[in-house]
Motif scaffolding. Sequence first.
Motif, short mmCIF file in Angstrom:
data_model
loop_
_atom_site.label_atom_id
_atom_site.label_comp_id
_atom_site.label_asym_id
_atom_site.label_seq_id
_atom_site.Cartn_x
_atom_site.Cartn_y
_atom_site.Cartn_z
N GLY A 1 0.81 -1.20 0.00
CA GLY A 1 0.00 0.00 0.00
C GLY A 1 0.85 1.26 0.00
N GLU A 2 1.87 1.27 0.82
CA GLU A 2 2.75 2.44 0.90
C GLU A 2 3.53 2.62 -0.41
OE1 GLU A 2 4.33 5.83 2.20
OE2 GLU A 2 2.76 4.66 3.22
N ALA A 3 3.97 1.51 -1.01
CA ALA A 3 4.70 1.58 -2.27
C ALA A 3 3.83 2.15 -3.38
CB ALA A 3 5.22 0.20 -2.67
N LEU A 4 2.57 1.72 -3.44
CA LEU A 4 1.66 2.22 -4.47
C LEU A 4 1.32 3.68 -4.23
CD1 LEU A 4 0.27 0.99 -6.97
CD2 LEU A 4 -1.77 0.70 -5.56
N ARG A 5 1.15 4.05 -2.97
CA ARG A 5 0.85 5.45 -2.62
C ARG A 5 2.01 6.35 -3.02
NH1 ARG A 5 0.38 4.63 2.33
NH2 ARG A 5 -1.76 3.85 2.19
N THR A 6 3.22 5.90 -2.79
CA THR A 6 4.40 6.68 -3.16
C THR A 6 4.45 6.90 -4.68
OG1 THR A 6 5.67 5.85 -1.27
CG2 THR A 6 6.92 6.74 -3.13
N GLY B 1 5.75 2.18 -14.96
CA GLY B 1 4.99 1.32 -14.05
C GLY B 1 5.60 -0.07 -13.94
N LEU B 2 6.05 -0.62 -15.07
CA LEU B 2 6.66 -1.95 -15.05
C LEU B 2 7.98 -1.93 -14.30
CD1 LEU B 2 5.94 -3.15 -18.71
CD2 LEU B 2 4.84 -3.93 -16.60
N ILE B 3 8.77 -0.88 -14.48
CA ILE B 3 10.03 -0.76 -13.75
C ILE B 3 9.77 -0.61 -12.25
CG2 ILE B 3 12.06 0.69 -13.38
CD1 ILE B 3 11.95 1.35 -16.39
N TYR B 4 8.81 0.22 -11.90
CA TYR B 4 8.49 0.42 -10.49
C TYR B 4 7.95 -0.87 -9.87
CZ TYR B 4 6.91 2.83 -6.29
OH TYR B 4 6.74 3.24 -4.99
N ASN B 5 7.17 -1.61 -10.64
CA ASN B 5 6.63 -2.87 -10.17
C ASN B 5 7.76 -3.84 -9.82
OD1 ASN B 5 4.44 -4.96 -9.84
ND2 ASN B 5 5.56 -5.88 -11.55
N ALA B 6 8.75 -3.92 -10.71
CA ALA B 6 9.86 -4.86 -10.50
C ALA B 6 10.80 -4.40 -9.39
CB ALA B 6 10.63 -5.04 -11.80
N LYS B 7 11.07 -3.10 -9.31
CA LYS B 7 12.08 -2.59 -8.38
C LYS B 7 11.53 -2.27 -6.99
CE LYS B 7 15.46 -2.54 -11.40
NZ LYS B 7 16.66 -3.41 -11.26
N ARG B 8 10.30 -1.77 -6.91
CA ARG B 8 9.79 -1.28 -5.64
C ARG B 8 8.60 -2.07 -5.10
NH1 ARG B 8 11.35 4.05 -4.60
NH2 ARG B 8 13.49 4.32 -5.38
N LEU B 9 7.67 -2.46 -5.99
CA LEU B 9 6.46 -3.12 -5.51
C LEU B 9 6.68 -4.60 -5.22
CD1 LEU B 9 3.44 -2.78 -4.88
CD2 LEU B 9 2.98 -3.49 -7.23
N LYS B 10 7.31 -5.30 -6.15
CA LYS B 10 7.50 -6.75 -6.00
C LYS B 10 8.23 -7.12 -4.72
CE LYS B 10 8.91 -10.82 -8.62
NZ LYS B 10 9.52 -11.31 -9.88
N PRO B 11 9.29 -6.39 -4.32
CA PRO B 11 9.96 -6.74 -3.06
C PRO B 11 9.10 -6.53 -1.82
CG PRO B 11 11.41 -5.43 -4.46
CD PRO B 11 10.05 -5.36 -5.06
N LYS B 12 7.97 -5.81 -1.95
CA LYS B 12 7.11 -5.54 -0.81
C LYS B 12 6.10 -6.66 -0.55
CE LYS B 12 8.68 -1.45 0.28
NZ LYS B 12 9.33 -1.22 1.58
#
Length: 209
Positions: free
Chosen positions: A31-36, A87-98
Amino acid sequence: MEGTDDKRTEPPSRWVTAARRASGVRDNGMGEALRTYYTRYFPVGAVLLLALGSGGSYLLFGDEQTAWQPHLEFGVILTSTGCLAGGLIYNAKRLKPKAELGTVSVLLSLNKPDQDWVKRQIAGKEEPDLEHLAVVRAAAVQMRKVHATWLLILPFYGYFIGTLERWWLVVPACALLFTGAVLLARDFRRQGRFLSRTDGFLSRTEGPG
Protein backbone atom coordinates in the motif's frame (compact mmCIF):
# COMPACT_ATOMS: atom_id res chain seq x y z
CA MET A 1 0.59 -52.92 4.69
CA GLU A 2 -1.99 -52.30 2.02
CA GLY A 3 -3.92 -49.95 4.28
CA THR A 4 -0.75 -48.02 5.08
CA ASP A 5 0.12 -47.71 1.40
CA ASP A 6 -3.40 -46.50 0.58
CA LYS A 7 -3.19 -43.75 3.21
CA ARG A 8 0.26 -42.75 2.08
CA THR A 9 -0.87 -42.24 -1.50
CA GLU A 10 -4.11 -40.49 -0.55
CA PRO A 11 -3.96 -36.85 -1.77
CA PRO A 12 -4.14 -34.13 0.92
CA SER A 13 -7.37 -32.19 1.28
CA ARG A 14 -7.72 -28.96 -0.65
CA TRP A 15 -7.48 -26.85 2.51
CA VAL A 16 -4.30 -28.63 3.68
CA THR A 17 -2.73 -27.99 0.29
CA ALA A 18 -3.84 -24.36 0.38
CA ALA A 19 -2.42 -23.95 3.90
CA ARG A 20 0.91 -25.33 2.77
CA ARG A 21 1.01 -22.92 -0.16
CA ALA A 22 0.02 -20.04 2.16
CA SER A 23 3.10 -20.49 4.33
CA GLY A 24 5.29 -17.40 4.28
CA VAL A 25 2.94 -15.31 2.12
CA ARG A 26 2.72 -11.76 3.47
CA ASP A 27 2.31 -8.11 2.54
CA ASN A 28 5.32 -6.03 3.56
CA GLY A 29 4.04 -2.62 2.50
CA MET A 30 2.44 -2.74 -0.95
CA GLY A 31 0.00 0.00 0.00
CA GLU A 32 2.75 2.44 0.90
CA ALA A 33 4.70 1.58 -2.27
CA LEU A 34 1.66 2.22 -4.47
CA ARG A 35 0.85 5.45 -2.62
CA THR A 36 4.40 6.68 -3.16
CA TYR A 37 4.17 5.98 -6.89
CA TYR A 38 0.90 7.86 -7.37
CA THR A 39 1.78 10.82 -5.17
CA ARG A 40 5.36 11.36 -6.37
CA TYR A 41 6.53 9.63 -9.52
CA PHE A 42 3.37 9.35 -11.61
CA PRO A 43 2.18 13.00 -11.47
CA VAL A 44 5.62 14.39 -12.29
CA GLY A 45 6.28 11.87 -15.05
CA ALA A 46 2.83 12.22 -16.64
CA VAL A 47 2.93 16.03 -16.75
CA LEU A 48 6.47 16.05 -18.08
CA LEU A 49 5.77 13.50 -20.82
CA LEU A 50 2.52 15.17 -21.86
CA ALA A 51 4.22 18.56 -22.15
CA LEU A 52 7.22 17.08 -23.90
CA GLY A 53 5.14 15.09 -26.35
CA SER A 54 2.61 17.81 -27.20
CA GLY A 55 5.17 20.63 -27.27
CA GLY A 56 7.70 18.62 -29.22
CA SER A 57 5.09 17.60 -31.78
CA TYR A 58 4.04 21.21 -32.24
CA LEU A 59 7.62 22.43 -32.65
CA LEU A 60 8.48 19.70 -35.15
CA PHE A 61 5.29 19.41 -37.18
CA GLY A 62 3.04 22.30 -36.25
CA ASP A 63 2.09 25.39 -38.20
CA GLU A 64 -0.65 27.97 -38.01
CA GLN A 65 -3.04 25.82 -40.03
CA THR A 66 -2.53 22.69 -37.91
CA ALA A 67 -5.14 22.02 -35.24
CA TRP A 68 -3.99 21.43 -31.67
CA GLN A 69 -5.66 18.01 -31.37
CA PRO A 70 -2.99 15.95 -33.20
CA HIS A 71 -0.26 17.38 -30.99
CA LEU A 72 -2.24 16.60 -27.84
CA GLU A 73 -2.95 13.10 -29.15
CA PHE A 74 0.77 12.54 -29.63
CA GLY A 75 1.40 13.80 -26.11
CA VAL A 76 -1.19 11.39 -24.68
CA ILE A 77 0.32 8.48 -26.60
CA LEU A 78 3.82 9.33 -25.40
CA THR A 79 2.58 9.77 -21.84
CA SER A 80 0.74 6.45 -21.73
CA THR A 81 3.66 4.57 -23.26
CA GLY A 82 6.11 6.17 -20.85
CA CYS A 83 3.82 5.41 -17.92
CA LEU A 84 3.69 1.75 -18.96
CA ALA A 85 7.49 1.55 -18.95
CA GLY A 86 7.71 3.43 -15.66
CA GLY A 87 4.99 1.32 -14.05
CA LEU A 88 6.66 -1.95 -15.05
CA ILE A 89 10.03 -0.76 -13.75
CA TYR A 90 8.49 0.42 -10.49
CA ASN A 91 6.63 -2.87 -10.17
CA ALA A 92 9.86 -4.86 -10.50
CA LYS A 93 12.08 -2.59 -8.38
CA ARG A 94 9.79 -1.28 -5.64
CA LEU A 95 6.46 -3.12 -5.51
CA LYS A 96 7.50 -6.75 -6.00
CA PRO A 97 9.96 -6.74 -3.06
CA LYS A 98 7.11 -5.54 -0.81
CA ALA A 99 5.24 -8.85 -1.12
CA GLU A 100 6.17 -12.43 -0.38
CA LEU A 101 3.80 -14.32 -2.66
CA GLY A 102 4.88 -17.93 -2.57
CA THR A 103 5.07 -19.96 -5.77
CA VAL A 104 1.42 -20.90 -6.42
CA SER A 105 -1.89 -19.14 -5.87
CA VAL A 106 -3.61 -20.60 -2.83
CA LEU A 107 -6.98 -20.25 -4.54
CA LEU A 108 -5.97 -22.86 -7.10
CA SER A 109 -6.15 -25.46 -4.33
CA LEU A 110 -9.80 -24.68 -3.61
CA ASN A 111 -13.00 -25.41 -5.48
CA LYS A 112 -15.21 -22.62 -6.83
CA PRO A 113 -17.58 -22.35 -3.81
CA ASP A 114 -14.61 -22.17 -1.42
CA GLN A 115 -12.89 -19.57 -3.62
CA ASP A 116 -16.05 -17.44 -3.57
CA TRP A 117 -16.30 -17.84 0.21
CA VAL A 118 -12.70 -16.69 0.64
CA LYS A 119 -13.30 -13.67 -1.61
CA ARG A 120 -16.42 -12.70 0.35
CA GLN A 121 -14.41 -12.74 3.57
CA ILE A 122 -11.75 -10.51 2.04
CA ALA A 123 -14.43 -8.13 0.75
CA GLY A 124 -15.94 -7.87 4.24
CA LYS A 125 -19.16 -9.66 3.29
CA GLU A 126 -18.45 -12.63 5.57
CA GLU A 127 -16.88 -12.86 9.01
CA PRO A 128 -13.26 -14.10 8.94
CA ASP A 129 -13.00 -17.84 9.41
CA LEU A 130 -10.34 -18.38 12.08
CA GLU A 131 -9.77 -22.02 11.17
CA HIS A 132 -8.59 -21.15 7.66
CA LEU A 133 -7.46 -17.59 8.32
CA ALA A 134 -3.88 -18.16 7.13
CA VAL A 135 -5.20 -19.30 3.74
CA VAL A 136 -7.62 -16.39 3.42
CA ARG A 137 -4.93 -13.86 4.36
CA ALA A 138 -2.52 -15.39 1.83
CA ALA A 139 -5.21 -15.15 -0.84
CA ALA A 140 -5.73 -11.49 0.07
CA VAL A 141 -2.00 -10.78 -0.30
CA GLN A 142 -1.78 -12.54 -3.67
CA MET A 143 -4.92 -10.83 -4.98
CA ARG A 144 -3.65 -7.49 -3.69
CA LYS A 145 -0.42 -7.87 -5.64
CA VAL A 146 -2.38 -8.54 -8.85
CA HIS A 147 -4.54 -5.45 -8.30
CA ALA A 148 -1.49 -3.32 -7.47
CA THR A 149 0.20 -4.39 -10.71
CA TRP A 150 -2.91 -3.50 -12.70
CA LEU A 151 -3.07 -0.11 -11.03
CA LEU A 152 0.53 0.54 -12.08
CA ILE A 153 -0.04 -0.31 -15.75
CA LEU A 154 -3.58 1.06 -16.05
CA PRO A 155 -2.46 4.52 -17.30
CA PHE A 156 -1.15 2.81 -20.44
CA TYR A 157 -4.72 2.41 -21.65
CA GLY A 158 -4.76 6.16 -22.19
CA TYR A 159 -2.85 5.18 -25.35
CA PHE A 160 -6.12 4.07 -26.94
CA ILE A 161 -7.77 7.36 -25.99
CA GLY A 162 -4.99 9.20 -27.78
CA THR A 163 -5.56 7.16 -30.95
CA LEU A 164 -9.31 7.80 -31.14
CA GLU A 165 -10.19 9.56 -34.38
CA ARG A 166 -13.55 10.82 -33.17
CA TRP A 167 -13.38 13.11 -30.18
CA TRP A 168 -16.92 12.36 -29.06
CA LEU A 169 -15.62 8.91 -28.08
CA VAL A 170 -13.08 10.39 -25.66
CA VAL A 171 -15.56 11.07 -22.86
CA PRO A 172 -16.96 7.51 -22.60
CA ALA A 173 -13.45 6.07 -23.01
CA CYS A 174 -12.17 8.23 -20.14
CA ALA A 175 -15.20 7.26 -18.05
CA LEU A 176 -14.51 3.58 -18.69
CA LEU A 177 -10.85 3.96 -17.73
CA PHE A 178 -11.75 5.91 -14.61
CA THR A 179 -14.33 3.29 -13.59
CA GLY A 180 -11.76 0.52 -13.96
CA ALA A 181 -9.30 2.45 -11.80
CA VAL A 182 -11.92 3.06 -9.10
CA LEU A 183 -12.91 -0.62 -8.96
CA LEU A 184 -9.30 -1.78 -8.79
CA ALA A 185 -8.48 0.75 -6.07
CA ARG A 186 -11.60 -0.26 -4.11
CA ASP A 187 -10.64 -3.95 -4.11
CA PHE A 188 -7.02 -3.13 -3.29
CA ARG A 189 -8.12 -1.14 -0.24
CA ARG A 190 -10.58 -3.84 0.84
CA GLN A 191 -7.79 -6.41 0.79
CA GLY A 192 -5.57 -4.09 2.80
CA ARG A 193 -8.30 -3.48 5.38
CA PHE A 194 -8.88 -7.22 5.71
CA LEU A 195 -5.20 -7.85 6.35
CA SER A 196 -5.05 -5.06 8.93
CA ARG A 197 -8.24 -6.21 10.66
CA THR A 198 -7.15 -9.86 10.93
CA ASP A 199 -3.49 -9.28 11.74
CA GLY A 200 -3.97 -9.93 15.45
CA PHE A 201 -6.32 -12.86 14.87
CA LEU A 202 -3.66 -15.00 13.24
CA SER A 203 -1.31 -15.03 16.24
CA ARG A 204 -4.23 -16.07 18.47
CA THR A 205 -5.16 -18.99 16.24
CA GLU A 206 -1.57 -20.19 16.10
CA GLY A 207 -1.23 -20.07 19.88
CA PRO A 208 2.00 -19.88 21.89
CA GLY A 209 5.14 -21.40 20.47
